[in-house]
Design a protein around this motif. Sequence first.
Motif, PDB file in Angstrom:
ATOM      1  N   ARG A  12     -24.477  14.573 -10.516  1.00  0.00           N
ATOM      2  CA  ARG A  12     -23.687  15.795 -10.347  1.00  0.00           C
ATOM      3  C   ARG A  12     -22.745  15.543  -9.180  1.00  0.00           C
ATOM      4  NH1 ARG A  12     -26.183  16.054 -14.301  1.00  0.00           N
ATOM      5  NH2 ARG A  12     -27.343  17.799 -15.173  1.00  0.00           N
ATOM      6  N   PHE A  13     -21.533  16.046  -9.302  1.00  0.00           N
ATOM      7  CA  PHE A  13     -20.505  15.692  -8.339  1.00  0.00           C
ATOM      8  C   PHE A  13     -19.950  16.917  -7.632  1.00  0.00           C
ATOM      9  CE2 PHE A  13     -20.783  12.578 -11.721  1.00  0.00           C
ATOM     10  CZ  PHE A  13     -21.168  11.483 -10.981  1.00  0.00           C
ATOM     11  N   THR A  14     -19.537  16.709  -6.403  1.00  0.00           N
ATOM     12  CA  THR A  14     -19.081  17.756  -5.496  1.00  0.00           C
ATOM     13  C   THR A  14     -17.856  18.478  -6.044  1.00  0.00           C
ATOM     14  OG1 THR A  14     -19.827  16.303  -3.710  1.00  0.00           O
ATOM     15  CG2 THR A  14     -18.457  18.195  -3.091  1.00  0.00           C
ATOM     16  N   VAL A  67     -21.462  12.609   2.410  1.00  0.00           N
ATOM     17  CA  VAL A  67     -22.596  12.199   1.587  1.00  0.00           C
ATOM     18  C   VAL A  67     -23.053  13.367   0.713  1.00  0.00           C
ATOM     19  CG1 VAL A  67     -24.909  11.191   1.591  1.00  0.00           C
ATOM     20  CG2 VAL A  67     -23.390  10.757   3.515  1.00  0.00           C
ATOM     21  N   ASN A  68     -22.915  13.218  -0.600  1.00  0.00           N
ATOM     22  CA  ASN A  68     -23.578  14.090  -1.565  1.00  0.00           C
ATOM     23  C   ASN A  68     -24.557  13.166  -2.275  1.00  0.00           C
ATOM     24  OD1 ASN A  68     -24.455  15.719  -3.623  1.00  0.00           O
ATOM     25  ND2 ASN A  68     -22.458  16.083  -4.533  1.00  0.00           N
ATOM     26  N   PRO A  69     -25.745  13.002  -1.681  1.00  0.00           N
ATOM     27  CA  PRO A  69     -26.662  11.963  -2.162  1.00  0.00           C
ATOM     28  C   PRO A  69     -27.361  12.379  -3.456  1.00  0.00           C
ATOM     29  CG  PRO A  69     -27.755  13.267  -0.503  1.00  0.00           C
ATOM     30  CD  PRO A  69     -26.330  13.777  -0.585  1.00  0.00           C
ATOM     31  N   PRO A  70     -28.012  11.414  -4.110  1.00  0.00           N
ATOM     32  CA  PRO A  70     -28.887  11.776  -5.225  1.00  0.00           C
ATOM     33  C   PRO A  70     -29.963  12.725  -4.695  1.00  0.00           C
ATOM     34  CG  PRO A  70     -28.568   9.395  -5.110  1.00  0.00           C
ATOM     35  CD  PRO A  70     -27.972   9.986  -3.871  1.00  0.00           C
ATOM     36  N   CYS A  95     -23.261  16.061   5.080  1.00  0.00           N
ATOM     37  CA  CYS A  95     -24.122  15.871   3.910  1.00  0.00           C
ATOM     38  C   CYS A  95     -24.228  17.192   3.152  1.00  0.00           C
ATOM     39  CB  CYS A  95     -25.526  15.447   4.324  1.00  0.00           C
ATOM     40  SG  CYS A  95     -25.617  13.967   5.338  1.00  0.00           S
ATOM     41  N   LEU A  96     -24.102  17.139   1.841  1.00  0.00           N
ATOM     42  CA  LEU A  96     -24.267  18.311   0.977  1.00  0.00           C
ATOM     43  C   LEU A  96     -25.561  18.132   0.210  1.00  0.00           C
ATOM     44  CD1 LEU A  96     -23.206  20.911  -0.297  1.00  0.00           C
ATOM     45  CD2 LEU A  96     -21.878  19.497  -1.886  1.00  0.00           C
TER      46      LEU A  96
END
Length: 181
Positions: A12-14, A67-70, A95-96
Amino acid sequence: TKRTDLKESDNRFTPSWFICAVVYSFGRICFDPCWHAASLVRPVAFFDVRRGDDGLRDPWFGDLVFVNPPWSNQKRWLERAHGQWLCGNVKTIVCLVPARTDTDLFHNILSRDADIYFIKGRPKFFQENGKSESTSVSTMAVIFGATDKQKKRFGEKVPGLWWQSHLRSSAPAMPTPVQIP
């Protein structure tokens, strides 16, 4: 973390409005340690697992890392972000992540060293096929190294509220049991 090791829900993407708010508030995104070609994030540099990079292993760099990490591996990515900020490799990290406030990581590290912004509502993230969906959990921005001016600008663009650690209460001392004769 290899892309093949991730859950389907990790892809999923920001949303673009959030990326715009990050750039408006903190400046150009210098580096993304878990970048994906389908992402709208366009950093100066990035790690891509498809070419053998590993953001959990390789050192980070730059003035601003996004960072929008897994989300299935949120803990390791937040610990990595904290470590890269502490050792001075990065000036500011945004970070999100899901708002998991019940964890030891939140209480012992993030609440002490990060600025935490609880995002109002449930943002819509998009998938590689272009479809979007609201996340099923509350989200927060965990930010290391932000200035007051940057935080003010971020709060102007993103609906939500800052967690204020200085208002945190400490647990009261437990009363000593009294024996009744």
